[in-house]
Scaffold this motif. Structure first.
Motif, PDB file in Angstrom:
ATOM      1  N   LEU A 261      42.776 -96.956 -26.525  1.00  0.00           N
ATOM      2  CA  LEU A 261      43.159 -97.974 -27.506  1.00  0.00           C
ATOM      3  C   LEU A 261      41.928 -98.684 -28.075  1.00  0.00           C
ATOM      4  O   LEU A 261      41.881 -99.011 -29.268  1.00  0.00           O
ATOM      5  CB  LEU A 261      44.091 -99.000 -26.863  1.00  0.00           C
ATOM      6  N   ALA A 262      40.927 -98.905 -27.242  1.00  0.00           N
ATOM      7  CA  ALA A 262      39.730 -99.623 -27.683  1.00  0.00           C
ATOM      8  C   ALA A 262      38.824 -98.760 -28.547  1.00  0.00           C
ATOM      9  O   ALA A 262      38.316 -99.202 -29.578  1.00  0.00           O
ATOM     10  CB  ALA A 262      38.960-100.135 -26.472  1.00  0.00           C
ATOM     11  N   ALA A 263      38.623 -97.502 -28.133  1.00  0.00           N
ATOM     12  CA  ALA A 263      37.667 -96.633 -28.835  1.00  0.00           C
ATOM     13  C   ALA A 263      38.326 -95.749 -29.886  1.00  0.00           C
ATOM     14  O   ALA A 263      37.654 -95.254 -30.794  1.00  0.00           O
ATOM     15  CB  ALA A 263      36.923 -95.768 -27.823  1.00  0.00           C
ATOM     16  N   GLY A 264      39.627 -95.524 -29.734  1.00  0.00           N
ATOM     17  CA  GLY A 264      40.326 -94.673 -30.686  1.00  0.00           C
ATOM     18  C   GLY A 264      39.987 -93.204 -30.576  1.00  0.00           C
ATOM     19  O   GLY A 264      40.183 -92.440 -31.512  1.00  0.00           O
ATOM     20  N   GLN A 265      39.483 -92.775 -29.408  1.00  0.00           N
ATOM     21  CA  GLN A 265      39.087 -91.389 -29.207  1.00  0.00           C
ATOM     22  C   GLN A 265      39.976 -90.720 -28.153  1.00  0.00           C
ATOM     23  O   GLN A 265      40.276 -91.326 -27.125  1.00  0.00           O
ATOM     24  CB  GLN A 265      37.628 -91.305 -28.746  1.00  0.00           C
ATOM     25  N   PRO A 266      40.408 -89.473 -28.409  1.00  0.00           N
ATOM     26  CA  PRO A 266      41.244 -88.771 -27.427  1.00  0.00           C
ATOM     27  C   PRO A 266      40.464 -88.433 -26.161  1.00  0.00           C
ATOM     28  O   PRO A 266      39.245 -88.243 -26.205  1.00  0.00           O
ATOM     29  CB  PRO A 266      41.673 -87.497 -28.170  1.00  0.00           C
ATOM     30  N   GLN A 267      41.173 -88.363 -25.057  1.00  0.00           N
ATOM     31  CA  GLN A 267      40.559 -88.043 -23.774  1.00  0.00           C
ATOM     32  C   GLN A 267      41.289 -86.879 -23.118  1.00  0.00           C
ATOM     33  O   GLN A 267      42.521 -86.865 -23.058  1.00  0.00           O
ATOM     34  CB  GLN A 267      40.585 -89.257 -22.840  1.00  0.00           C
ATOM     35  N   LEU A 268      40.519 -85.913 -22.624  1.00  0.00           N
ATOM     36  CA  LEU A 268      41.058 -84.743 -21.933  1.00  0.00           C
ATOM     37  C   LEU A 268      40.612 -84.777 -20.480  1.00  0.00           C
ATOM     38  O   LEU A 268      39.418 -84.928 -20.198  1.00  0.00           O
ATOM     39  CB  LEU A 268      40.566 -83.464 -22.609  1.00  0.00           C
ATOM     40  N   TYR A 269      41.564 -84.651 -19.576  1.00  0.00           N
ATOM     41  CA  TYR A 269      41.280 -84.573 -18.139  1.00  0.00           C
ATOM     42  C   TYR A 269      41.868 -83.256 -17.645  1.00  0.00           C
ATOM     43  O   TYR A 269      42.989 -83.204 -17.140  1.00  0.00           O
ATOM     44  CB  TYR A 269      41.873 -85.772 -17.398  1.00  0.00           C
ATOM     45  N   SER A 270      41.085 -82.194 -17.833  1.00  0.00           N
ATOM     46  CA  SER A 270      41.601 -80.854 -17.583  1.00  0.00           C
ATOM     47  C   SER A 270      41.973 -80.655 -16.119  1.00  0.00           C
ATOM     48  O   SER A 270      43.010 -80.061 -15.811  1.00  0.00           O
ATOM     49  CB  SER A 270      40.558 -79.811 -17.999  1.00  0.00           C
ATOM     50  N   GLU A 271      41.149 -81.147 -15.231  1.00  0.00           N
ATOM     51  CA  GLU A 271      41.375 -80.964 -13.798  1.00  0.00           C
ATOM     52  C   GLU A 271      41.407 -82.325 -13.118  1.00  0.00           C
ATOM     53  O   GLU A 271      40.416 -83.063 -13.158  1.00  0.00           O
ATOM     54  CB  GLU A 271      40.266 -80.112 -13.190  1.00  0.00           C
ATOM     55  N   LEU A 272      42.528 -82.660 -12.521  1.00  0.00           N
ATOM     56  CA  LEU A 272      42.672 -83.950 -11.845  1.00  0.00           C
ATOM     57  C   LEU A 272      43.068 -83.718 -10.389  1.00  0.00           C
ATOM     58  O   LEU A 272      44.236 -83.550 -10.070  1.00  0.00           O
ATOM     59  CB  LEU A 272      43.730 -84.809 -12.545  1.00  0.00           C
ATOM     60  N   ASP A 273      42.059 -83.695  -9.505  1.00  0.00           N
ATOM     61  CA  ASP A 273      42.380 -83.672  -8.083  1.00  0.00           C
ATOM     62  C   ASP A 273      42.596 -85.113  -7.615  1.00  0.00           C
ATOM     63  O   ASP A 273      42.480 -86.059  -8.391  1.00  0.00           O
ATOM     64  CB  ASP A 273      41.293 -82.971  -7.277  1.00  0.00           C
ATOM     65  N   ASP A 274      42.918 -85.277  -6.351  1.00  0.00           N
ATOM     66  CA  ASP A 274      43.291 -86.618  -5.884  1.00  0.00           C
ATOM     67  C   ASP A 274      42.125 -87.596  -5.959  1.00  0.00           C
ATOM     68  O   ASP A 274      42.322 -88.776  -6.270  1.00  0.00           O
ATOM     69  CB  ASP A 274      43.825 -86.546  -4.450  1.00  0.00           C
ATOM     70  N   ASP A 275      40.907 -87.119  -5.710  1.00  0.00           N
ATOM     71  CA  ASP A 275      39.743 -88.003  -5.780  1.00  0.00           C
ATOM     72  C   ASP A 275      39.532 -88.513  -7.200  1.00  0.00           C
ATOM     73  O   ASP A 275      39.263 -89.707  -7.417  1.00  0.00           O
ATOM     74  CB  ASP A 275      38.489 -87.270  -5.299  1.00  0.00           C
ATOM     75  N   ARG A 276      39.636 -87.606  -8.170  1.00  0.00           N
ATOM     76  CA  ARG A 276      39.454 -88.006  -9.572  1.00  0.00           C
ATOM     77  C   ARG A 276      40.579 -88.934 -10.012  1.00  0.00           C
ATOM     78  O   ARG A 276      40.345 -89.904 -10.744  1.00  0.00           O
ATOM     79  CB  ARG A 276      39.421 -86.754 -10.451  1.00  0.00           C
ATOM     80  N   LEU A 277      41.798 -88.643  -9.556  1.00  0.00           N
ATOM     81  CA  LEU A 277      42.929 -89.499  -9.900  1.00  0.00           C
ATOM     82  C   LEU A 277      42.722 -90.902  -9.345  1.00  0.00           C
ATOM     83  O   LEU A 277      42.971 -91.897 -10.046  1.00  0.00           O
ATOM     84  CB  LEU A 277      44.223 -88.893  -9.347  1.00  0.00           C
ATOM     85  N   ALA A 278      42.244 -91.004  -8.117  1.00  0.00           N
ATOM     86  CA  ALA A 278      41.989 -92.310  -7.512  1.00  0.00           C
ATOM     87  C   ALA A 278      40.918 -93.069  -8.283  1.00  0.00           C
ATOM     88  O   ALA A 278      40.997 -94.285  -8.465  1.00  0.00           O
ATOM     89  CB  ALA A 278      41.571 -92.132  -6.053  1.00  0.00           C
ATOM     90  N   GLU A 279      39.917 -92.339  -8.771  1.00  0.00           N
ATOM     91  CA  GLU A 279      38.834 -92.958  -9.538  1.00  0.00           C
ATOM     92  C   GLU A 279      39.358 -93.554 -10.844  1.00  0.00           C
ATOM     93  O   GLU A 279      38.921 -94.632 -11.266  1.00  0.00           O
ATOM     94  CB  GLU A 279      37.772 -91.901  -9.840  1.00  0.00           C
ATOM     95  N   LEU A 280      40.308 -92.861 -11.490  1.00  0.00           N
ATOM     96  CA  LEU A 280      40.826 -93.302 -12.775  1.00  0.00           C
ATOM     97  C   LEU A 280      41.964 -94.314 -12.652  1.00  0.00           C
ATOM     98  O   LEU A 280      42.191 -95.100 -13.572  1.00  0.00           O
ATOM     99  CB  LEU A 280      41.340 -92.092 -13.570  1.00  0.00           C
ATOM    100  N   ALA A 281      42.662 -94.296 -11.526  1.00  0.00           N
ATOM    101  CA  ALA A 281      43.914 -95.055 -11.420  1.00  0.00           C
ATOM    102  C   ALA A 281      43.728 -96.557 -11.361  1.00  0.00           C
ATOM    103  O   ALA A 281      44.536 -97.314 -11.901  1.00  0.00           O
ATOM    104  CB  ALA A 281      44.697 -94.587 -10.199  1.00  0.00           C
ATOM    105  N   GLY A 282      42.671 -96.999 -10.694  1.00  0.00           N
ATOM    106  CA  GLY A 282      42.506 -98.442 -10.537  1.00  0.00           C
ATOM    107  C   GLY A 282      43.178 -98.947  -9.279  1.00  0.00           C
ATOM    108  O   GLY A 282      42.988 -98.387  -8.197  1.00  0.00           O
ATOM    109  N   PRO A 283      43.989-100.009  -9.372  1.00  0.00           N
ATOM    110  CA  PRO A 283      44.588-100.627  -8.188  1.00  0.00           C
ATOM    111  C   PRO A 283      45.396 -99.634  -7.354  1.00  0.00           C
ATOM    112  O   PRO A 283      45.991 -98.690  -7.898  1.00  0.00           O
ATOM    113  CB  PRO A 283      45.514-101.700  -8.789  1.00  0.00           C
ATOM    114  N   PRO A 284      45.442 -99.811  -6.027  1.00  0.00           N
ATOM    115  CA  PRO A 284      46.146 -98.891  -5.137  1.00  0.00           C
ATOM    116  C   PRO A 284      47.620 -98.692  -5.496  1.00  0.00           C
ATOM    117  O   PRO A 284      48.147 -97.576  -5.388  1.00  0.00           O
ATOM    118  CB  PRO A 284      46.004 -99.547  -3.757  1.00  0.00           C
ATOM    119  N   GLU A 285      48.292 -99.761  -5.934  1.00  0.00           N
ATOM    120  CA  GLU A 285      49.708 -99.632  -6.258  1.00  0.00           C
ATOM    121  C   GLU A 285      49.904 -98.733  -7.488  1.00  0.00           C
ATOM    122  O   GLU A 285      50.904 -98.016  -7.588  1.00  0.00           O
ATOM    123  CB  GLU A 285      50.355-101.003  -6.475  1.00  0.00           C
TER     124      GLU A 285
END
Length: 206
Positions: A117-141
């Motif tokens: 929303l801030a940059a207006g640029q599309p983002q591709l996350y081709s491979e999301l393992d659990d470590d990468r997901l945790a990095e992107l997710a933010g708060p534990p909940e």
């Protein structure tokens, strides 16, 4: 003699196998292209069958799942700040509530949707393992909800009208057979463009 004949037969077999593999790849590429065209046609039809913006976005999300994604979420930026999730769809009805409950933004860091929303640029996350997901997710909940939704590959594209970013379209895969690539990202951007064109036709302030 025999060795020459054997080599000749082997070369012929190898050429036939290679030609067959090329035909199969061309066939799969044609199938993918036809599938993408069918999805785009379905999205356009879904958007054109109602004048209600909320309903149109719900229909678009339903059209994208499972044809192009295992789940889909549409978030809109609020005029006074904040982000509102307005449409969701998941191939597993039992996970819809979790998808709806995932906060579009991720605490103080903002998260992927906030960045788009801030940059207006599309983002591709081709491979999301659990470590990468945790990095992107933010708060534990939020991470727990995303794990419940399921995501092994994902994309987020802006819904842009002229210089304004109205919202974001998020698409995710939950299985192991396919990963999103740049062609998929281009198609997602096209889908977002169609959604904004619909809004501009029916809402003059967009």
């Amino acid at each position: 003699g025999r060795l020459t004949n054997f080599v000749g037969v082997q070369a012929d077999v190898t050429a036939r196998v290679q030609a067959e593999a090329e035909r199969e790849e061309a066939y799969r590429a044609t199938e993918r292209a036809q599938g993408r065209l069918a999805v785009l046609a379905g999205v356009s039809a879904a958007l054109s069958t109602t004048l209600d913006a909320g309903e149109a976005l719900h229909r678009m999300a339903a059209e994208l799942v499972p044809a192009f994604a295992d789940w889909c979420a549409v978030d809109l930026a609020e005029p006074k700040g904040g982000v509102r999730r307005v449409a969701v769809a998941h191939k597993d009805p039992g996970r819809v509530a979790a998808l709806r409950a995932v906060p579009p933004t991720a605490g103080v860091r903002g998260g992927v949707v906030a960045a788009v929303l801030a940059a207006g640029q599309p983002q591709l996350y081709s491979e999301l393992d659990d470590d990468r997901l945790a990095e992107l997710a933010g708060p534990p909940e939020r991470l727990a909800l995303l794990r419940e939704v399921g995501v092994t590959s994902g994309m987020v594209v802006p819904l842009r009208a002229r210089s304004r970013v109205l919202g974001a379209l998020s698409l995710g895969l939950t299985g192991t057979d396919h990963r999103y690539d740049e062609e998929d990202l281009s198609m997602a951007v096209d889908i977002g463009r169609r959604a904004v064109e619909y809004a501009r036709r029916h809402y003059h302030d967009v």
